[in-house]
Structure formats: structure tokens, C-alpha cells
Design a protein around this motif. Structure first.
Motif, PDB file in Angstrom:
ATOM      1  N   SER A 145      39.748   8.803  53.553  1.00  0.00           N
ATOM      2  CA  SER A 145      39.139   9.626  52.513  1.00  0.00           C
ATOM      3  C   SER A 145      39.969   9.586  51.247  1.00  0.00           C
ATOM      4  O   SER A 145      41.194   9.672  51.294  1.00  0.00           O
ATOM      5  CB  SER A 145      39.058  11.063  53.048  1.00  0.00           C
ATOM      6  OG  SER A 145      38.503  11.919  52.088  1.00  0.00           O
ATOM      7  N   THR A 186      38.722  11.326  48.103  1.00  0.00           N
ATOM      8  CA  THR A 186      38.542  12.567  47.346  1.00  0.00           C
ATOM      9  C   THR A 186      38.191  13.750  48.239  1.00  0.00           C
ATOM     10  O   THR A 186      37.709  14.766  47.760  1.00  0.00           O
ATOM     11  CB  THR A 186      37.482  12.391  46.236  1.00  0.00           C
ATOM     12  OG1 THR A 186      36.242  12.043  46.844  1.00  0.00           O
ATOM     13  CG2 THR A 186      37.871  11.322  45.252  1.00  0.00           C
ATOM     14  N   THR A 219      35.959  14.230  50.761  1.00  0.00           N
ATOM     15  CA  THR A 219      34.666  14.467  51.413  1.00  0.00           C
ATOM     16  C   THR A 219      34.710  14.050  52.882  1.00  0.00           C
ATOM     17  O   THR A 219      34.330  14.823  53.765  1.00  0.00           O
ATOM     18  CB  THR A 219      33.542  13.698  50.691  1.00  0.00           C
ATOM     19  OG1 THR A 219      33.793  13.754  49.287  1.00  0.00           O
ATOM     20  CG2 THR A 219      32.193  14.267  50.997  1.00  0.00           C
ATOM     21  N   THR A 245      34.171   4.683  51.046  1.00  0.00           N
ATOM     22  CA  THR A 245      34.356   3.380  50.391  1.00  0.00           C
ATOM     23  C   THR A 245      34.711   3.593  48.922  1.00  0.00           C
ATOM     24  O   THR A 245      34.159   4.479  48.277  1.00  0.00           O
ATOM     25  CB  THR A 245      33.051   2.558  50.480  1.00  0.00           C
ATOM     26  OG1 THR A 245      32.753   2.328  51.845  1.00  0.00           O
ATOM     27  CG2 THR A 245      33.170   1.222  49.764  1.00  0.00           C
ATOM     28  N   ASN A 267      28.682   1.544  51.222  1.00  0.00           N
ATOM     29  CA  ASN A 267      29.271   1.886  52.512  1.00  0.00           C
ATOM     30  C   ASN A 267      29.998   0.711  53.177  1.00  0.00           C
ATOM     31  O   ASN A 267      30.003   0.583  54.410  1.00  0.00           O
ATOM     32  CB  ASN A 267      28.193   2.440  53.455  1.00  0.00           C
ATOM     33  CG  ASN A 267      28.345   3.947  53.581  1.00  0.00           C
ATOM     34  OD1 ASN A 267      29.464   4.437  53.804  1.00  0.00           O
ATOM     35  ND2 ASN A 267      27.272   4.675  53.437  1.00  0.00           N
ATOM     36  N   ASP A 275      25.812   9.441  48.907  1.00  0.00           N
ATOM     37  CA  ASP A 275      25.988  10.315  47.745  1.00  0.00           C
ATOM     38  C   ASP A 275      24.989   9.987  46.644  1.00  0.00           C
ATOM     39  O   ASP A 275      24.584  10.858  45.887  1.00  0.00           O
ATOM     40  CB  ASP A 275      27.376  10.029  47.130  1.00  0.00           C
ATOM     41  CG  ASP A 275      28.340  11.137  47.435  1.00  0.00           C
ATOM     42  OD1 ASP A 275      27.923  12.143  48.026  1.00  0.00           O
ATOM     43  OD2 ASP A 275      29.517  10.975  47.084  1.00  0.00           O
TER      44      ASP A 275
HETATM   45  N1  FMN Z   1      30.570   4.101  47.651  1.00  0.00           N
HETATM   46  C1  FMN Z   1      30.145   2.908  48.141  1.00  0.00           C
HETATM   47  O1  FMN Z   1      29.308   2.885  49.043  1.00  0.00           O
HETATM   48  N2  FMN Z   1      30.638   1.728  47.648  1.00  0.00           N
HETATM   49  C2  FMN Z   1      31.568   1.676  46.659  1.00  0.00           C
HETATM   50  O2  FMN Z   1      31.976   0.581  46.265  1.00  0.00           O
HETATM   51  C3  FMN Z   1      32.029   2.925  46.124  1.00  0.00           C
HETATM   52  N3  FMN Z   1      32.957   2.956  45.131  1.00  0.00           N
HETATM   53  C4  FMN Z   1      33.338   4.152  44.587  1.00  0.00           C
HETATM   54  C5  FMN Z   1      34.221   4.171  43.508  1.00  0.00           C
HETATM   55  C6  FMN Z   1      34.608   5.360  42.911  1.00  0.00           C
HETATM   56  C7  FMN Z   1      35.555   5.365  41.734  1.00  0.00           C
HETATM   57  C8  FMN Z   1      34.107   6.574  43.436  1.00  0.00           C
HETATM   58  C9  FMN Z   1      34.521   7.889  42.835  1.00  0.00           C
HETATM   59  C10 FMN Z   1      33.230   6.575  44.512  1.00  0.00           C
HETATM   60  C11 FMN Z   1      32.819   5.374  45.097  1.00  0.00           C
HETATM   61  N4  FMN Z   1      31.906   5.345  46.157  1.00  0.00           N
HETATM   62  C12 FMN Z   1      31.486   4.139  46.650  1.00  0.00           C
HETATM   63  C13 FMN Z   1      31.351   6.588  46.704  1.00  0.00           C
HETATM   64  C14 FMN Z   1      32.304   7.261  47.727  1.00  0.00           C
HETATM   65  O3  FMN Z   1      32.575   6.450  48.837  1.00  0.00           O
HETATM   66  C15 FMN Z   1      31.624   8.539  48.202  1.00  0.00           C
HETATM   67  O4  FMN Z   1      31.502   9.388  47.075  1.00  0.00           O
HETATM   68  C16 FMN Z   1      32.354   9.269  49.306  1.00  0.00           C
HETATM   69  O5  FMN Z   1      31.613  10.429  49.651  1.00  0.00           O
HETATM   70  C17 FMN Z   1      33.748   9.711  48.898  1.00  0.00           C
HETATM   71  O6  FMN Z   1      34.418  10.202  50.040  1.00  0.00           O
HETATM   72  P1  FMN Z   1      35.878  10.859  49.931  1.00  0.00           P
HETATM   73  O7  FMN Z   1      35.703  12.093  49.085  1.00  0.00           O
HETATM   74  O8  FMN Z   1      36.247  11.203  51.322  1.00  0.00           O
HETATM   75  O9  FMN Z   1      36.813   9.893  49.336  1.00  0.00           O
END
Ligand code: FMN
Length: 684
Positions: free
Chosen positions: A63, A65, A67, A119, A162, A188
Motif C-alpha cells: 500500500s 497511500t 487504502t 498499483t 491493477n 478507484d
Molecule cells: N492504479 C492502477 O491500476 N494502475 C496504475 O498504474 C496506477 N498508478 C497510480 C499512480 C498514482 C500516482 C496514484 C496516486 C494512483 C495510481 N493508481 C493506479 C491507483 C491506486 O492503485 C489506487 O488508488 C489504490 O487504491 C491506492 O491504494 P493505496 O492507498 O493502498 O496505495
């Protein structure tokens, strides 16, 4: 520009993103847990930790951020409760994986490992999981004993949707592991993360009942932490009033040093003074704040293109409404001790603290409510009617959407509606801490250059205040409204009434004058190493933030006689006299860089037909193609959902028309640019 969705408490994947894989382990340091057999951090050996703590299932999170971390805790708790299987939840960064395969043979009665995998970037793992995936790719040989389930968290507006959830499943199964159920895909981008999770979890539980012959019980809340009201008072020096971490409360000499020396990260922020803040919009109803954080006198460092994590606190309005509906308003200053009843559970809250400090600084109270929360809070309802209504909402996805999600209700709003204002005094505060997501830092693309602005970090944040049709309140973001309050107070603006107000002084007035806890997250969004390389930047709205940093860097380079390549910037906003960010500055940069800088603008509300940056790109097709032929880097920053995808499609079109190639060849060309790192995105 903010990168955080939670900020808005709503929407989108990352109407901004945010902050962090947030394992604030250190924050737990001040509280005495009970009989901790293998205290956190003392062993990285999974078999040892699981055996010592008598755990029979393991949930691991990747993780960035927070989530995936929040979902993994929720899952572990429910799994343990429903199936009476002691379950441990852990951060992938806290363990070694060499004996992952042995867990099933060495830990008596061990049942299942569940991964929650987010991801990032271009299909990359969150920081806390980089080593794990390295291990899987390069060292791991056999996982034939491993039975696992996996929920991926992603955003379908990204190209590599994902990717890490998918990779977890493909790599583990390649090594012989058995996937139980199907890979869950949380999205998301469509705003369906919560429902995707619930559907996956319910399906998995059904399969587990069959495949592992697990017996399911009615879900009853079992506290994993204990709250005790203390004899200490709010004036006791050891009580946390919401200091950013334990070192800020009553620092020893060594700790005091670390407040300026760092290292600064998601467990230990720097309390940075905001020396300058100003309004960038010329509008009565919309605001965008430029804020400069002074980092002189600290070891906080950044490089151009990085992100700044701002640790927000909740607004007075949200805090008091929340305390009030729980019947805690009178007791807001009562000091509480938070103790773990399970050695493997670590609430991320410094204690002793007060009810108010916990609500203000640690809980995500202004964001959307999950259906699971409503279902489980029903048992504590103050009236039979509220109980029946909450249970019904917890079970009915469509009704929940209609009555809660589409109305942008937060927890306090919902409790209020359910009980018609009757206070929910029976909810254990332990339940609140365990069930409400943790307040996360919000991430902003830095809009300064580490070359020209060595002692300060600038951010550009549009203030989240949305009025939706059929919603009777303004939906607000946490951090951006806090920045607005700072700007108004700092510049003594009296004719703007903010929707929300904040305690700007912070715990023990430590945030005075105008300080906020921050840390820097490294990013891969970087200028070419050769300053002579041309760059094409697409940055509508606050997407222009990192490009202001890029341009300031090139201005500084040019001033010291370094030859810089052309910067072609496409910027878009509604109107040239309303939300044209840094309008005057760009004139200045133009003077300094001459023909090496060109700004192309698209104003969407000045003509009958809306004009966006994509349209302007098409008008400049020839030049874009020529610059790419000269080796230009192509950058996109801003909205992932529509703009980033449209920009890529337009670039493919430009390749087709300018290079006379088919769509599939042009698509490959753009893909190739990405592989060469010449196509970079910073989108949310
Ligand atoms: N989600 C994807 O499926 N593919 C990506 O390449 C991807 N890149 C991201 C890049 C950034 C800068 C951010 C902020 C989000 C990205 N996401 C991507 C979405 C995150 O995986 C998703 O918001 C997830 O819920 C974050 O989980 P976390 O809060 O546990 O890190």
C-alpha cells in the motif's frame, strides 16, 4: 495540485492523490500494550511471529497511500471474527519472505495468506512492496504449499490497471501456489472500490466455507484494542494532543535534533513554516492556493518533480459534528489510553491522547462511508428504527448508493440521519478507531525547482469545494480547505468566508505561525538528464504544477549559461481572466528563456465550442512531431480519467498524420516512448 481523492472525501481515484503507505509503527511507541510476545519490529521471521502469536491466517498489504492497508485490516478482523481463525495483518515491508512457503507446514493449523495489492506509477508496486516483488522475481523458487487469495486495488483509467494485483496472482501461481477464489479487482476509477471489495470478500467467504470447510459465524464486534479513560488531564505534558508523531510531544535532546534533521518520511514529518501563500484564482467561488514551505534549517530535501505530502487535520465543523453525534462533546478533553489486546495489532495513534485529538488528527471523518461500516455500526444504534435502517443499508447495495453514496454523506451525517439526531452513545470508541479509516497525508506535485528554490517547496492546490445537484451541502476536501484557511489568515483576508474552519495553532500551539507537517515522496517524473533535450508538457489546470518547477529549473540553468532545450507547454483552464495559473510568471519566464519557451493556452469557456489542450496539440501537430524527432521528452500531468487518455490518443493521431503510419504503428511508437521513459505521466 493535489493528488488526493480522499481529500474530497469522495470521488475519484485520485482527484488527487495523497499520502502514503502509512505504517506509523513508531506512533505506537508511547502506549504500553499488553503482554506483547513478539513486539513489532523484533522479528522479520513470518513463521516465528505467526507461531508465537498463535495465528492461523495472514493478511499482507502492499500500500502506498493507505487504502490497501485499511482494507487489509478490515478483512483480517472480519475473517477472524466470522471463522474464528486468529488472523494477523502485516506490512509487506516488515517481514522476510524466505519461509513464506513453510508457513503452511511449520505453523500448526495454518490456513491462508491474503494479499491486498495496490498499483502505482506505470504498473509498479507501492514502495513497501518493492522488495517483495524483487524477491518473487529473482529469488523465490517454490511456493507449492502456499494457498492464497488476492484483492488488487487500482484505477481503470490507468493503462496498467491493477497490474500488481495481477502480477501477484500470476507470479505466485507460476511458483506453484494455489489461488483460492478469484483475483478481486477494486477500481478507484469507477468509484466502486468499496462495492468491488464487498463482492470479492463475500464470494471468497463462500468459497472458503466449501474449500477449507470453514464454519461461518454471525459477525459480532470483538475489540482488538482497549480504551481506558485516564487520570491524566489535557494539561499533562505526556498527553498527545495530535502532535505529528511522538517525538514532537516532549522531545528529548536527541528527538529534538531529529525534528530538523530527519530523516523525514511517512512516520516522521517535518513541521514546515509556510512563509508565503496566495490566491491564484480571480473568482468569488473558486480558490487555488499557492503555498511556499520553508525548508531552510532542516534536512528535508527534494528534487524537481517530486511530491510533497501534507499531513492535514480535520476541520472544526467535522470534528465537532462527529464528537457530538457520538455524545462525546462534553468529554472531548478527557484523556484516554489506547491499548492493544492483540500483540500483532498496532493502532496508529499516539496515546495517551484525548477524544478530540484522536478525531481531529487521526480519523478520516469527512470522507465517504463504507457500506460495511453501516452494517456493523447497526448493533450500537440508539433506537430500534435506526438499527433496522442501518442493517438494511448494510445489506442493500442499491439502497446504500441511493441514500448514502450519492448524497455524499460522511459518517456523522449518516448517523445523524439514521437516528434523527439521537446520539449514538453506545458505540465503543475502540470500534470507532478500528472501523474508521486513518487520516492520510495528501500528496501534491511540487511546483518549485530544487535548483532555483533550494530552501522552499511550493505547491499549487485547487480548493475542493464541490456543490453537486441534489446534495444539500458542499462537499469539501480536508487539506485544500486547510490551505485556504492558512492563506486567508496569513494575508489577513477578511472578505472571504471559508466553508470550513480549522485549528491553525495545532497541538500546544506548535503549528504557529502557519506551520504544517510535511514530508517528500520521491517521484520518477523527472526532466531529461541533458538540459538541452526539448520537452513537451501537457498540464491543464493544476496539472501545470510540476511544469512550473521544470521551467523554473530551466530558467535557473539558462541563467548560469547552460544551453537548454525548447519547452513547449500546453496549459488549459476555463477563462484567461479567472483561473489562468501563474499568468504573469509565464510572461517573465518567456522573457528569460526567449524562443526556448512557448506557452500554448486553451480556454474552455471563452468560445461557443469548448477548447481543450488536446485541440491545441492537434493544431501544433507538426511541431510536436519535429520535437519528438529531435528526441523531446513528452510529459502529462493532471486528470487521469479523461485528459491523460485523450492526450495519448491525440498523440497517436499526430504520429499517424505526421509520419504517415497506421494506427497500430503509431500506438507502438507511443508505447515505445514510454518504454524509453520519454513519455511520463503524473496523473491522478
Ligand atoms: N492504479 C492502477 O491500476 N494502475 C496504475 O498504474 C496506477 N498508478 C497510480 C499512480 C498514482 C500516482 C496514484 C496516486 C494512483 C495510481 N493508481 C493506479 C491507483 C491506486 O492503485 C489506487 O488508488 C489504490 O487504491 C491506492 O491504494 P493505496 O492507498 O493502498 O496505495
Amino acid at each position: 495540485m493535489a493528488l488526493d481523492t480522499l481529500d474530497l472525501g469522495v470521488l475519484v481515484a485520485i482527484v488527487l492523490a495523497i499520502g502514503i503507505y502509512f505504517t506509523k509503527g513508531s506512533l505506537w511507541g508511547k502506549s504500553d500494550g499488553e503482554d506483547v510476545s513478539v513486539p513489532r519490529g523484533s522479528s522479520r521471521d513470518l513463521v516465528e511471529v505467526l507461531s508465537t502469536n498463535n495465528k492461523k491466517a495472514l493478511v499482507l498489504f502492499a500500500s502506498q497511500t493507505g487504502t490497501a492497508e485499511d482494507y487489509s485490516h478490515k478483512f483480517a478482523k472480519e475473517f477472524q471474527s466470522r471463522f474464528s481463525i486468529p488472523t494477523m495483518c502485516g506490512d509487506l515491508a516488515d517481514y522476510d519472505y524466505e519461509n513464506l512457503n513453510e508457513i503452511f507446514t511449520s505453523v500448526d493449523g495454518f490456513q491462508l495468506v491474503v494479499f491486498f495489492t495496490a498499483t502505482y506509477g506505470e504498473g509498479e508496486p507501492p514502495d513497501n512492496a518493492v522488495e517483495f516483488f524483487d524477491y518473487l522475481d529473482n529469488e523465490c523458487e517454490d511456493l507449492s504449499n502456499l494457498k492464497f487469495a488476492c484483492f488488487g486495488l487500482g484505477n481503470s483509467t490507468y493503462e496498467f490497471y491493477n497490474a500488481m494485483g495481477k502480477k501477484t496472482v500470476s507470479t505466485l501461481t507460476e511458483k506453484g501456489a494455489t489461488l483460492v477464489g478469484e483475483l478481486g479487482l477494486g477500481d478507484d476509477g469507477r468509484g466502486t472500490m468499496d462495492e468491488d471489495y464487498m463482492a470479492w470478500k463475500d464470494g471468497l467467504f463462500d468459497i472458503l466455507k466449501d474449500e477449507l470447510s470453514l464454519e461461518e459465524h454471525e459477525l459480532v464486534y470483538e475489540a482488538q484494542i482497549k480504551i481506558e479513560e485516564s487520570v491524566l488531564t489535557i494539561d499533562s505534558p505526556e498527553v498527545s494532543l495530535g502532535e505529528p508523531d511522538a517525538k514532537y510531544i516532549n522531545p528529548s535532546q536527541e528527538e529534538a535534533q531529529s525534528l530538523t534533521e530527519g530523516p523525514f518520511d511517512h512516520t516522521h514529518p517535518y513541521l514546515a513554516p509556510i512563509t508565503i501563500s496566495r490566491e491564484l484564482f480571480n473568482s468569488d467561488s473558486r480558490h487555488c492556493i499557492h503555498a511556499e514551505f520553508d525548508i531552510s534549517g532542516s534536512n528535508l530535501r527534494y528534487t524537481t518533480g517530486d511530491h510533497l505530502a501534507i499531513w492535514p487535520s480535520n476541520s472544526n465543523e467535522h470534528v465537532f459534528k462527529f464528537l457530538d453525534i457520538l455524545g462525546l462533546h462534553e468529554k472531548k478533553d478527557v484523556v484516554i489510553d489506547i491499548k492493544s489486546l492483540d500483540p500483532t495489532v498496532h493502532p496508529h495513534i499516539i496515546s495517551p491522547s484525548t477524544y478530540e485529538a484522536v478525531v481531529r488528527h487521526y480519523l478520516e471523518i469527512s470522507g465517504p462511508v463504507s457500506r460495511q461500516f453501516v452494517g456493523s455500526v447497526a448493533q450500537f444504534a440508539p433506537t430500534e428504527q435506526a438499527k433496522a435502517h442501518a442493517s438494511k443499508l448494510g445489506k442493500d447495495k442499491d439502497l446504500f448508493y441511493e441514500e448514502v453514496t450519492s448524497k455524499y454523506l460522511n459518517i456523522a451525517d449518516l448517523l445523524h440521519v439514521l437516528s434523527d439526531g439521537v446520539k449514538w452513545t453506545s458505540i465503543p470508541f475502540a470500534f470507532i478507531i478500528e472501523s474508521v479509516a486513518h487520516l492520510q497525508p495528501r500528496y501534491y506535485s511540487i511546483s518549485s525547482s530544487s535548483l532555483s528554490d533550494k530552501q522552499s517547496i511550493h505547491v499549487t492546490a485547487v480548493v475542493e469545494q464541490e456543490k453537486y445537484p441534489n446534495v444539500d451541502h458542499i462537499v469539501t476536501g480536508v487539506a485544500t480547505n486547510l490551505l485556504l484557511n492558512i492563506q486567508l489568515a496569513q494575508n489577513k483576508v477578511s472578505d472571504v468566508r471559508p466553508v470550513l474552519t480549522y485549528d491553525l495553532e495545532g497541538p500546544r500551539q506548535k503549528f504557529t505561525p502557519f506551520k504544517l507537517p510535511v514530508h517528500v515522496r520521491r517521484s520518477t517524473f523527472k526532466l531529461p538528464s541533458n538540459p538541452a533535450t526539448p520537452i513537451i508538457c501537457i498540464g491543464p489546470g493544476t496539472g501545470v504544477a510540476p511544469f512550473r518547477g521544470f521551467i523554473r529549473e530551466r530558467v535557473a540553468k539558462a541563467a548560469s549559461d547552460v544551453s537548454v532545450g525548447k519547452t513547449l507547454l500546453f496549459f488549459g483552464c476555463r477563462k484567461s481572466n479567472e483561473d489562468f495559473l501563474y499568468k504573469d510568471e509565464f510572461v517573465d519566464y518567456s522573457k528569460k528563456l526567449g524562443e526556448k519557451f512557448e506557452l500554448v493556452t486553451a480556454f474552455s469557456r471563452e468560445t461557443a465550442e469548448k477548447v481543450y489542450v488536446q485541440h491545441k496539440m492537434l493544431e501544433r501537430a507538426k511541431e510536436i512531431n519535429e520535437l519528438l524527432n529531435e528526441g523531446a521528452f513528452f510529459y502529462v500531468c493532471g486528470d487521469a480519467a479523461r485528459m491523460a487518455r485523450d492526450v495519448q490518443n491525440v498523440l497517436i493521431k499526430i504520429m499517424m498524420s505526421e509520419r504517415k503510419v497506421t494506427e497500430s504503428i503509431a500506438t507502438d511508437m507511443v508505447k515505445n516512448l514510454r518504454v524509453l521513459n520519454r513519455y511520463q505521466e503524473d496523473v491522478w
